[in-house]
Structures are given as structure tokens and as C-alpha cells.
Design a protein around this motif. Structure first.
Motif, PDB file in Angstrom:
ATOM      1  N   LEU A   1       0.818  -1.153  -0.102  1.00  0.00           N
ATOM      2  CA  LEU A   1       0.158  -0.160   0.130  1.00  0.00           C
ATOM      3  C   LEU A   1       0.801   1.115   0.109  1.00  0.00           C
ATOM      4  CD1 LEU A   1      -2.870   1.631   0.144  1.00  0.00           C
ATOM      5  CD2 LEU A   1      -2.766   1.167   2.600  1.00  0.00           C
ATOM      6  N   VAL A   2       1.776   1.209   0.983  1.00  0.00           N
ATOM      7  CA  VAL A   2       2.692   2.615   0.893  1.00  0.00           C
ATOM      8  C   VAL A   2       3.592   2.611  -0.311  1.00  0.00           C
ATOM      9  CG1 VAL A   2       2.246   2.909   3.445  1.00  0.00           C
ATOM     10  CG2 VAL A   2       4.377   1.735   2.454  1.00  0.00           C
ATOM     11  N   THR A   3       3.708   1.778  -1.025  1.00  0.00           N
ATOM     12  CA  THR A   3       4.627   2.004  -2.096  1.00  0.00           C
ATOM     13  C   THR A   3       3.828   2.049  -3.410  1.00  0.00           C
ATOM     14  OG1 THR A   3       5.107  -0.499  -2.119  1.00  0.00           O
ATOM     15  CG2 THR A   3       6.644   0.745  -0.819  1.00  0.00           C
ATOM     16  N   GLY A   4       2.564   2.103  -3.340  1.00  0.00           N
ATOM     17  CA  GLY A   4       1.740   2.307  -4.504  1.00  0.00           C
ATOM     18  C   GLY A   4       1.513   0.915  -4.903  1.00  0.00           C
ATOM     19  N   SER A   5       1.886   0.002  -4.410  1.00  0.00           N
ATOM     20  CA  SER A   5       1.647  -1.390  -5.287  1.00  0.00           C
ATOM     21  C   SER A   5       2.140  -1.551  -6.459  1.00  0.00           C
ATOM     22  CB  SER A   5       0.172  -1.792  -5.352  1.00  0.00           C
ATOM     23  OG  SER A   5      -0.032  -3.221  -5.457  1.00  0.00           O
ATOM     24  N   GLY A   6       3.519  -1.284  -6.244  1.00  0.00           N
ATOM     25  CA  GLY A   6       4.465  -1.277  -7.448  1.00  0.00           C
ATOM     26  C   GLY A   6       4.400   0.108  -8.244  1.00  0.00           C
ATOM     27  N   HIS A   7       3.697   1.256  -8.145  1.00  0.00           N
ATOM     28  CA  HIS A   7       3.528   2.447  -8.789  1.00  0.00           C
ATOM     29  C   HIS A   7       3.808   3.382  -7.606  1.00  0.00           C
ATOM     30  CE1 HIS A   7       2.959   0.553 -12.670  1.00  0.00           C
ATOM     31  NE2 HIS A   7       1.982  -0.154 -12.044  1.00  0.00           N
ATOM     32  N   PRO A   8       4.893   4.015  -7.537  1.00  0.00           N
ATOM     33  CA  PRO A   8       5.065   4.738  -5.987  1.00  0.00           C
ATOM     34  C   PRO A   8       4.751   6.295  -6.612  1.00  0.00           C
ATOM     35  CG  PRO A   8       7.175   4.041  -6.642  1.00  0.00           C
ATOM     36  CD  PRO A   8       6.054   3.142  -7.479  1.00  0.00           C
ATOM     37  N   THR A   9       4.626   6.307  -7.743  1.00  0.00           N
ATOM     38  CA  THR A   9       4.451   7.994  -8.242  1.00  0.00           C
ATOM     39  C   THR A   9       3.351   7.830  -9.405  1.00  0.00           C
ATOM     40  OG1 THR A   9       5.321   9.873  -9.250  1.00  0.00           O
ATOM     41  CG2 THR A   9       6.299   7.922  -9.717  1.00  0.00           C
ATOM     42  N   CYS A  10       2.659   8.933  -9.637  1.00  0.00           N
ATOM     43  CA  CYS A  10       1.776   9.076 -10.782  1.00  0.00           C
ATOM     44  C   CYS A  10       2.314   9.709 -12.006  1.00  0.00           C
ATOM     45  CB  CYS A  10       0.393   9.936 -10.239  1.00  0.00           C
ATOM     46  SG  CYS A  10       0.006   9.205  -8.765  1.00  0.00           S
ATOM     47  N   SER A  11       3.508  10.108 -11.888  1.00  0.00           N
ATOM     48  CA  SER A  11       4.341  10.992 -13.103  1.00  0.00           C
ATOM     49  C   SER A  11       3.470  12.318 -13.496  1.00  0.00           C
ATOM     50  CB  SER A  11       4.343  10.050 -14.406  1.00  0.00           C
ATOM     51  OG  SER A  11       5.126   9.137 -13.837  1.00  0.00           O
ATOM     52  N   MET A  12       2.791  12.968 -12.141  1.00  0.00           N
ATOM     53  CA  MET A  12       2.334  14.201 -12.747  1.00  0.00           C
ATOM     54  C   MET A  12       3.338  15.061 -13.002  1.00  0.00           C
ATOM     55  SD  MET A  12      -0.915  14.459  -9.853  1.00  0.00           S
ATOM     56  CE  MET A  12      -2.126  13.075  -9.997  1.00  0.00           C
ATOM     57  N   VAL A  13       2.947  16.088 -13.916  1.00  0.00           N
ATOM     58  CA  VAL A  13       3.798  17.288 -14.097  1.00  0.00           C
ATOM     59  C   VAL A  13       3.359  18.623 -14.040  1.00  0.00           C
ATOM     60  CG1 VAL A  13       5.183  15.865 -16.038  1.00  0.00           C
ATOM     61  CG2 VAL A  13       3.139  17.166 -16.612  1.00  0.00           C
ATOM     62  N   TYR A  14       3.849  19.683 -13.858  1.00  0.00           N
ATOM     63  CA  TYR A  14       3.048  21.085 -13.659  1.00  0.00           C
ATOM     64  C   TYR A  14       3.750  21.960 -14.657  1.00  0.00           C
ATOM     65  CZ  TYR A  14       2.495  25.405 -10.353  1.00  0.00           C
ATOM     66  OH  TYR A  14       2.305  26.291 -10.057  1.00  0.00           O
ATOM     67  N   LYS A  15       2.873  22.220 -15.790  1.00  0.00           N
ATOM     68  CA  LYS A  15       3.215  22.656 -16.972  1.00  0.00           C
ATOM     69  C   LYS A  15       2.754  24.234 -17.092  1.00  0.00           C
ATOM     70  CE  LYS A  15       6.272  19.428 -18.035  1.00  0.00           C
ATOM     71  NZ  LYS A  15       7.688  20.004 -17.931  1.00  0.00           N
ATOM     72  N   LEU A  16       3.431  25.144 -17.518  1.00  0.00           N
ATOM     73  CA  LEU A  16       2.743  26.276 -18.249  1.00  0.00           C
ATOM     74  C   LEU A  16       2.289  26.234 -19.409  1.00  0.00           C
ATOM     75  CD1 LEU A  16       2.842  29.460 -17.661  1.00  0.00           C
ATOM     76  CD2 LEU A  16       4.739  29.607 -19.163  1.00  0.00           C
ATOM     77  N   VAL A  17       0.873  26.424 -19.518  1.00  0.00           N
ATOM     78  CA  VAL A  17      -0.322  26.341 -20.323  1.00  0.00           C
ATOM     79  C   VAL A  17      -0.593  27.547 -20.989  1.00  0.00           C
ATOM     80  CG1 VAL A  17      -0.691  23.943 -19.710  1.00  0.00           C
ATOM     81  CG2 VAL A  17      -2.193  25.890 -19.036  1.00  0.00           C
TER      82      VAL A  17
END
Length: 442
Positions: A316-332
Motif C-alpha cells: 500500500l505505502v509503495t503504491g503497489s508497484g507504482h509509487p508515483t503518478c508521473s504528474m507534471v506542472y506545466k505552463l499552458v
């Protein structure tokens, strides 16, 4: 009830250094170049879901609001920046006065999202907004990964109770955030007292194998626990021989024994045997809790077992194999000058390798089919089509620098259950697949 409800102090340090150095050096260059005050729009999104996942879960919004409020450059922080020579004196003077005065819109916490979904939109001057990039991404990437794993486990549990117990498997501060995110994603309680104190999450816990090993016999250990915690406690029965332990547990606590916990072995087989034994001993109301490196697949495999609750830690605390969502913060989008009347111009990254972005300040809506089930995530930069007006997803979170959308954690938890229930049934499948909804751009 949490710490704030009790009127107890909760340490809230400055979040200003939860950032990358280049945010400050960009600020310095923009101040010197005269572009720092240009009105700008940044969006948080992910280009893709983790491999095999069919939906994402947004968590951490409440923590983001706290972080924005506490993003302050106090004398100690400014002294550190000055000593290291990270930015020049004019920039330090600007930072000393920093307060975010812009607007933030976003998906409400607990909502589901898909590739491209603008889960957070930050608007203000470039200087104000660029500084928040790292702390926002740090919170949302971590918490949303945990919430997505929790949601999958919750779906697999099909109504059986879930206990978060991963504090010993991650950083001590990440453990508190993970407990919060897991609660949003569908878990019922946590073993972590700091999470209970800070966020009001129900806490549970009784004993470990060490308590049994401390005593001269298992019977002595059970007797001590029952005398201390009552007959409704949960006794750990797999230290030695499970069958003998169950028998002893019922003899000590009687049929009023609250639960037994199994932490090893073939859980499917052992759970069936323990249930049969408990029933034969007259403890028909005694529950069975299972732990031992569970994830959503193990939980699903126990669907036919007489299990009443699952305790989940590492996965659970490691995201079940996916510890990040790869979200980005971009100027649009950004204005062509510092004039507040200057129009916004869409901007977008045009990189190769799948890292391009879509420019423009976006709205988002989830289009339902004739049965009220979601069929597409629709994004656009122009007028919202009338048929989608009542299905928009973004809500105002911060207005003019003031938080306007605080809510109890229970609200985010309930929202997630409702949002997940509005997805096609295939969203609940644990087999690898594409996002359950397509993302359409208008």
C-alpha cells in the motif's frame, strides 16, 4: 476528531524549501528580465496512467492547500539562501514579501482522473506560481499513488474492512501522508497514531508476535491481553501452532472473543480451517483478520475465504508497484506583458518522445452515457458545450490567495466512492488494460 478539533498544537513549519533550486533561479532571472509579473496559468496533469491502471485517484489536495498557505520565506530560510548564494539580494527581498495571491482550481479530492486531466490549475503571476511547482507535485504524486493502490484494494475487498499498517515500511513522515491517502482511497483505519492525531483517522492495533514470545506460554500471553484489553480484542494466533492457538484463544476469552489474526501461511486454506474451528468452539461471531504482504491481487484471491478484514502494509505505502503518478506542472498560458489587461496566449511544450503538452487554460467535464455512467473525459479551452455544463469537474480551491474549499477528510473519502461507482464496471478489473475512459479534446 483530530488534533485541530481538540485545540492541540499541530506543528506547521514553512514549506518554502520543499522545492528545487531552479524554481528560485528562474524567479531571479524573470525578475531581472521583467517577465516575472506576467499573468500565467500552470496545470498539473499526467500524460499517462501507470502501466495497466484503468483510472487514477486524486489525493493530497487538502495537504496542497496547507502547503500553499505555509509557503513563507522566514528569516531562517532567507538566511540559508543568502549564505549559500543561491539567489541575489533583490530576489531575497522579493521572497521576504512572498504570499501567494492567485487562484487555484482543481478536481476535488477523491475524484478520479485520466491522462490529460487538469487535476490542478494554478493562476497568478509567473513569479508566484512557479515557486509552488515542486511542493505541489511532491504531494500529489505521492498521495495519489497511494490512493490509487488503496482504491484497487478497496474494490477487491468488496466491502470487507481494510486496515492501513505500513508505517514501518516507509519514511516516518510519508507514513502519515500515506495513511491519509489510503483513507481517501477506501481504507477504514490505520495503525499509525500520528495519522490518527493529525487527521482524525480511526486507529487500531493490539499485539505482535513479540508479545506472545515474551510470555512463558501462549496461554499466558492471551490471558494478559484479554485481561488488559477485554474479550473483544484481536489475538494473534500464528506464533506457534494455529489450531492450538485458536483453541486456547477461545478458552481464554470465551465465545465473545473479538477476532483472531493470521499473519502467515496459506491464508486461503488457514482462514477456512480457522473459521470452521471457531464455529465448532461456539465463537461464531469472532472475526478473522489476515495480514502478511497483501496487495490487491492477494485480496481478490481471498474473496471466497471467510475473512472479515485485511491489514495491508508494504504494497500500500509503495503504491503497489507504482509509487508515483508521473504528474507534471506545466505552463499552458501566459500574458504577453505584465499589464493585467493583456490577453492570455496558449503555450505548450513541443518535445519529442511523448513529452509534449497541450496549451491553453482548460476546463474539464466527464460526459455520461444514457444510463448515467461516465463514457469520456472531455477537455477544452473554448466555451463549455451546454450539454456538459452540469458535468464540469474543476472547483475553486483558492481565490485571491485565500483557501475557499477546506473540507473534512470524510468528504473526500465519500466522493471517491461515488466517483468510482460512476465508472464503467471494467474499471474494477485488476487485469492490465487501458484507461477505462478516453480523453477527448475539444
Amino acid at each position: 476528531m483530530n488534533a485541530a478539533d481538540l485545540g492541540l498544537p499541530v506543528d506547521v513549519p514553512s514549506t518554502a524549501l520543499f522545492t528545487d533550486q531552479y524554481e528560485l533561479t528562474m524567479l531571479q532571472a524573470a525578475l531581472r528580465g521583467g517577465t516575472a509579473d506576467r499573468r500565467s496559468v500552470f496545470e498539473v496533469f499526467t500524460r499517462r496512467l501507470p502501466e495497466g491502471r484503468r483510472y487514477g485517484v486524486l489525493a493530497g489536495v487538502g495537504r496542497v492547500l496547507d502547503a500553499v498557505e505555509n509557503f513563507r520565506f522566514d528569516p531562517a530560510v532567507l538566511g540559508f539562501l543568502r549564505e549559500r548564494g543561491i539567489v541575489d539580494e533583490p530576489t531575497l527581498e522579493w521572497l521576504a514579501r512572498y504570499r501567494f495571491t492567485g487562484d487555484i482550481w482543481g478536481y476535488p479530492e477523491g475524484e478520479v482522473y485520466f491522462p490529460g486531466s487538469p487535476v490542478l490549475r494554478v493562476e497568478g503571476s509567473f513569479a508566484e506560481c512557479v515557486l509552488l511547482e515542486t511542493v505541489i507535485l511532491s504531494i500529489l504524486n505521492h498521495d495519489s499513488a497511494i490512493a490509487a493502490a488503496a482504491s484497487r484494494m478497496s474494490a477487491a475487498a468488496a466491502g470487507r474492512r481494510l486496515i492501513e499498517m505500513g508505517a514501518r515500511r516507509t519514511h516516518e513522515l510519508a507514513a502519515v501522508a500515506a495513511s491519509r491517502a489510503a483513507y481517501v482511497g477506501g481504507f477504514d483505519s490505520t495503525s499509525d497514531l500520528a495519522a490518527g492525531f493529525r487527521y482524525g483517522i480511526p486507529t487500531v492495533g493490539t499485539s505482535a508476535h513479540a508479545f506472545t514470545l515474551l510470555h512463558d506460554s501462549e496461554r499466558d500471553a492471551f490471558r494478559a491481553q484479554v485481561e488488559s484489553l477485554g474479550r473483544g480484542t484481536t489475538l494473534l494466533v500464528d506464533t506457534y501452532d494455529v489450531a492450538e492457538a485458536v483453541r486456547t484463544a477461545v478458552e481464554v476469552a470465551g465465545p465473545e472473543l473479538g477476532a483472531v489474526r493470521i499473519d502467515s501461511g496459506d491464508l486461503l486454506l488457514v482462514a477456512h480451517r480457522v473459521r470452521q474451528q471457531l464455529d465448532e468452539l461456539g465463537a461464531r461471531d469472532t472475526k478473522i483478520v489476515v495480514t502478511s504482504d497483501l496487495d490487491e491481487y492477494a485480496i481478490a484471491s481471498l474473496a471466497a475465504a471467510p475473512v472479515d478484514a485485511y491489514g495491508v502494509g508494504t504494497q500500500l505505502v509503495t503504491g503497489s508497484g507504482h509509487p508515483t503518478c508521473s504528474m507534471v506542472y506545466k505552463l499552458v498560458a501566459r500574458a504577453t506583458s505584465a499589464d493585467l489587461r493583456a490577453p492570455l496566449t496558449p503555450v505548450a511544450k513541443k518535445s519529442l518522445g511523448g513529452k509534449a503538452s497541450v496549451g491553453g487554460r482548460k476546463w474539464a467535464a466527464r460526459r455520461p452515457d444514457a444510463y448515467g455512467i461516465a463514457e469520456a473525459e472531455v477537455l477544452g479551452t473554448g466555451p463549455v458545450p451546454p450539454e456538459l455544463a452540469d458535468h464540469q469537474l474543476l472547483v475553486e480551491l483558492v481565490k485571491g490567495g485565500d483557501v475557499v474549499a477546506r473540507e473534512p477528510l470524510e468528504a473526500a473519502r465519500a466522493r471517491h466512492i461515488a466517483a468510482r461507482g460512476g465508472l464503467p464496471m471494467s474499471a474494477m478489473q485488476l487485469s492490465r488494460g487501458e484507461p477505462v475512459l478516453p480523453t477527448e479534446y475539444l
